[in-house]
Write a protein that holds these residues in place. Structure first.
Motif, PDB file in Angstrom:
ATOM      1  N   GLY A 134       0.804  -1.205   0.000  1.00  0.00           N
ATOM      2  CA  GLY A 134       0.000   0.000   0.000  1.00  0.00           C
ATOM      3  C   GLY A 134       0.842   1.262   0.000  1.00  0.00           C
ATOM      4  N   LEU A 135       2.157   1.123   0.118  1.00  0.00           N
ATOM      5  CA  LEU A 135       3.069   2.260   0.078  1.00  0.00           C
ATOM      6  C   LEU A 135       3.462   2.542  -1.372  1.00  0.00           C
ATOM      7  CD1 LEU A 135       5.405   1.275   3.054  1.00  0.00           C
ATOM      8  CD2 LEU A 135       3.336   2.693   3.111  1.00  0.00           C
ATOM      9  N   VAL A 136       3.970   3.748  -1.635  1.00  0.00           N
ATOM     10  CA  VAL A 136       4.437   4.072  -2.987  1.00  0.00           C
ATOM     11  C   VAL A 136       5.574   3.111  -3.330  1.00  0.00           C
ATOM     12  CG1 VAL A 136       5.494   5.836  -4.439  1.00  0.00           C
ATOM     13  CG2 VAL A 136       3.754   6.488  -2.757  1.00  0.00           C
ATOM     14  N   PRO A 137       5.411   2.278  -4.361  1.00  0.00           N
ATOM     15  CA  PRO A 137       6.353   1.186  -4.587  1.00  0.00           C
ATOM     16  C   PRO A 137       7.635   1.539  -5.325  1.00  0.00           C
ATOM     17  CG  PRO A 137       4.588   1.054  -6.178  1.00  0.00           C
ATOM     18  CD  PRO A 137       4.260   2.209  -5.266  1.00  0.00           C
ATOM     19  N   GLN A 138       7.671   2.676  -5.980  1.00  0.00           N
ATOM     20  CA  GLN A 138       8.890   3.000  -6.711  1.00  0.00           C
ATOM     21  C   GLN A 138       9.105   4.500  -6.789  1.00  0.00           C
ATOM     22  OE1 GLN A 138       7.581   0.964 -10.376  1.00  0.00           O
ATOM     23  NE2 GLN A 138       7.764   2.922 -11.402  1.00  0.00           N
ATOM     24  N   PRO A 139      10.353   4.910  -6.755  1.00  0.00           N
ATOM     25  CA  PRO A 139      11.541   4.062  -6.564  1.00  0.00           C
ATOM     26  C   PRO A 139      11.582   3.507  -5.149  1.00  0.00           C
ATOM     27  CG  PRO A 139      12.162   6.359  -6.430  1.00  0.00           C
ATOM     28  CD  PRO A 139      10.714   6.354  -6.838  1.00  0.00           C
ATOM     29  N   PHE A 140      12.399   2.496  -4.948  1.00  0.00           N
ATOM     30  CA  PHE A 140      12.564   1.908  -3.627  1.00  0.00           C
ATOM     31  C   PHE A 140      14.019   1.498  -3.449  1.00  0.00           C
ATOM     32  CE2 PHE A 140      11.801  -1.746  -6.330  1.00  0.00           C
ATOM     33  CZ  PHE A 140      12.701  -2.692  -5.859  1.00  0.00           C
ATOM     34  N   GLU A 141      14.382   1.234  -2.210  1.00  0.00           N
ATOM     35  CA  GLU A 141      15.725   0.725  -1.899  1.00  0.00           C
ATOM     36  C   GLU A 141      15.586  -0.611  -1.204  1.00  0.00           C
ATOM     37  OE1 GLU A 141      19.627   1.702   0.925  1.00  0.00           O
ATOM     38  OE2 GLU A 141      18.125   3.251   0.552  1.00  0.00           O
ATOM     39  N   PHE A 142      16.346  -1.597  -1.664  1.00  0.00           N
ATOM     40  CA  PHE A 142      16.400  -2.883  -0.951  1.00  0.00           C
ATOM     41  C   PHE A 142      17.650  -2.891  -0.091  1.00  0.00           C
ATOM     42  CE2 PHE A 142      18.045  -7.161  -0.435  1.00  0.00           C
ATOM     43  CZ  PHE A 142      16.949  -7.789   0.129  1.00  0.00           C
ATOM     44  N   TYR A 143      17.454  -3.005   1.227  1.00  0.00           N
ATOM     45  CA  TYR A 143      18.593  -3.021   2.135  1.00  0.00           C
ATOM     46  C   TYR A 143      18.918  -4.429   2.612  1.00  0.00           C
ATOM     47  CZ  TYR A 143      21.939  -1.594   5.642  1.00  0.00           C
ATOM     48  OH  TYR A 143      23.095  -1.446   6.346  1.00  0.00           O
ATOM     49  N   GLY A 144      17.910  -5.235   2.877  1.00  0.00           N
ATOM     50  CA  GLY A 144      18.156  -6.577   3.412  1.00  0.00           C
ATOM     51  C   GLY A 144      18.245  -6.539   4.927  1.00  0.00           C
ATOM     52  N   PHE A 145      19.148  -7.320   5.500  1.00  0.00           N
ATOM     53  CA  PHE A 145      19.281  -7.411   6.953  1.00  0.00           C
ATOM     54  C   PHE A 145      20.108  -6.246   7.502  1.00  0.00           C
ATOM     55  CE2 PHE A 145      18.303 -11.811   5.849  1.00  0.00           C
ATOM     56  CZ  PHE A 145      17.370 -12.140   6.834  1.00  0.00           C
ATOM     57  N   LEU A 146      19.582  -5.573   8.519  1.00  0.00           N
ATOM     58  CA  LEU A 146      20.311  -4.518   9.209  1.00  0.00           C
ATOM     59  C   LEU A 146      21.421  -5.129  10.061  1.00  0.00           C
ATOM     60  CD1 LEU A 146      17.252  -2.403  10.336  1.00  0.00           C
ATOM     61  CD2 LEU A 146      19.186  -1.475   9.036  1.00  0.00           C
ATOM     62  N   PRO A 147      22.434  -4.337  10.447  1.00  0.00           N
ATOM     63  CA  PRO A 147      23.457  -4.854  11.366  1.00  0.00           C
ATOM     64  C   PRO A 147      22.810  -5.363  12.658  1.00  0.00           C
ATOM     65  CG  PRO A 147      24.113  -2.732  10.469  1.00  0.00           C
ATOM     66  CD  PRO A 147      22.694  -2.945  10.036  1.00  0.00           C
ATOM     67  N   ARG A 148      23.404  -6.374  13.252  1.00  0.00           N
ATOM     68  CA  ARG A 148      22.813  -6.975  14.452  1.00  0.00           C
ATOM     69  C   ARG A 148      23.156  -6.225  15.728  1.00  0.00           C
ATOM     70  NH1 ARG A 148      23.320 -13.552  13.583  1.00  0.00           N
ATOM     71  NH2 ARG A 148      22.354 -13.617  11.517  1.00  0.00           N
ATOM     72  N   LYS A 149      24.360  -5.636  15.791  1.00  0.00           N
ATOM     73  CA  LYS A 149      24.757  -4.923  16.997  1.00  0.00           C
ATOM     74  C   LYS A 149      23.926  -3.655  17.131  1.00  0.00           C
ATOM     75  CE  LYS A 149      29.494  -6.695  17.032  1.00  0.00           C
ATOM     76  NZ  LYS A 149      30.936  -6.342  17.006  1.00  0.00           N
ATOM     77  N   PRO A 150      23.375  -3.399  18.330  1.00  0.00           N
ATOM     78  CA  PRO A 150      22.452  -2.267  18.524  1.00  0.00           C
ATOM     79  C   PRO A 150      22.988  -0.922  18.047  1.00  0.00           C
ATOM     80  CG  PRO A 150      22.438  -3.685  20.447  1.00  0.00           C
ATOM     81  CD  PRO A 150      23.529  -4.195  19.555  1.00  0.00           C
ATOM     82  N   LYS A 151      24.228  -0.586  18.412  1.00  0.00           N
ATOM     83  CA  LYS A 151      24.770   0.719  18.022  1.00  0.00           C
ATOM     84  C   LYS A 151      24.912   0.822  16.507  1.00  0.00           C
ATOM     85  CE  LYS A 151      28.445   4.083  18.808  1.00  0.00           C
ATOM     86  NZ  LYS A 151      28.441   4.461  17.378  1.00  0.00           N
ATOM     87  N   GLU A 152      25.433  -0.238  15.881  1.00  0.00           N
ATOM     88  CA  GLU A 152      25.603  -0.217  14.435  1.00  0.00           C
ATOM     89  C   GLU A 152      24.250  -0.119  13.736  1.00  0.00           C
ATOM     90  OE1 GLU A 152      27.883  -3.533  13.132  1.00  0.00           O
ATOM     91  OE2 GLU A 152      29.624  -3.035  14.375  1.00  0.00           O
TER      92      GLU A 152
END
Length: 292
Positions: A134-152
């Motif tokens: 339901g969000l505007v689909p393009q353009p978009f960015e695919f990031y994947g998995f964020l860093p696991r460490k909280p600060k990062e």
């Protein structure tokens, strides 16, 4: 420069990149099944998991394990098989090879050896979630998995929060709670977000709302299944203070160090991004290795 005519006859073998279903086995294409039947060997992220797929479609092709922990040792062996004329198919456990899954290093190595790499279209969790978000689909960015460490993770979210386009993330169920809380802390409660879980499976579910709504949903429900998180674009991005333009590169780094509680390397990274410079260039200037 290099060109590739994918279906021209070659003396060497072809590496096929074959997507697999992300849940519903009916999403497997006829072409993907035929390729897996015809190749000499299947490179599988998890041979036990892939065997279930092969059994379902009565595919008898042999497998060879190829995953993130044996990539470096497998690549020479795989390149050797391709050079001998064998056709190989690479699959991950679900979805597209190389997209948050093994494959990129192999593709790069094969291309460097002028071997043919042929991709097949197929299932992808990120795009599947995006078109129903339901969000505007393009353009978009695919990031994947964020860093696991909280600060990062928080630092990364701080860099992404002003993005004018939607961003697609993947997250495991046991990390979802902390990730959404970090988004809430860094980005604020009002940004729209969509969670998509168990896509194409029986319990497929979409949770749509702002970050505060979604955080409350997580606290009140059992979190199960793999998640796609789609963060809506920022309609009111913060404007960066441009007063730094009168500063030298070194003074700019010092200014950030004085005004923010971050380390030198992070300040250097921030200055490089603001000025459109390479991080290494700012590093050399700041440490007197290069003139500013």
């Amino acid at each position: 420069m290099q060109t590739q005519q994918s279906f021209k006859e070659h003396a060497t073998g072809t590496l096929y990149l074959v997507p697999t279903p992300i849940g519903n086995l009916e999403d497997m294409t006829f072409r993907a099944v035929n390729i897996l039947k015809d190749v000499d060997l299947i490179l599988a992220e998890d041979t036990r998991n892939t065997q279930k797929l092969l059994n379902h479609f009565e595919i008898e092709t042999k497998q060879l394990s190829f995953h993130e922990h044996n990539t470096s040792e497998r690549i020479p062996e795989v390149l050797g098989l391709l050079k001998q004329g064998q056709n190989l198919a690479q699959v991950s456990d679900a979805g597209m090879p190389s997209i948050s899954d093994p494959g990129q290093e192999l593709v790069k190595a094969a291309i460097e050896e002028h071997l043919t790499v042929v991709p097949l279209p197929g299932a992808n969790a990120g795009l599947t979630a995006l078109i129903a978000s339901g969000l505007v689909p393009q353009p978009f960015e695919f990031y994947g998995f964020l860093p696991r460490k909280p600060k990062e993770q928080k630092d990364t979210l701080a860099e992404l929060k002003n993005s004018p386009i939607a961003i697609i993330f993947y997250e495991a169920p046991h990390r979802l709670t902390k990730t959404i809380k970090n988004m809430l802390e860094v980005i604020g409660p009002d940004r729209q977000v969509v969670l998509a879980r168990e896509l194409t499976k029986r319990y497929e579910e979409f949770i749509r709302g702002n970050l505060q709504d979604v955080n409350e949903w997580i606290s009140e429900n059992e979190v199960r299944g793999e998640f796609v998180i789609i963060l809506d674009r920022n309609l009111n991005p913060e404007v960066e203070d441009q007063s730094w333009e009168k500063l030298s590169v070194s003074d700019h780094v010092d200014f950030i160090l004085k005004t923010e509680d971050i380390k030198t390397n992070e300040a250097i990274k921030r200055v490089a991004k603001l000025r459109g410079l390479a991080k290494q260039e700012v590093y050399q200037i700041y440490h007197n290795l290069k003139e500013s």
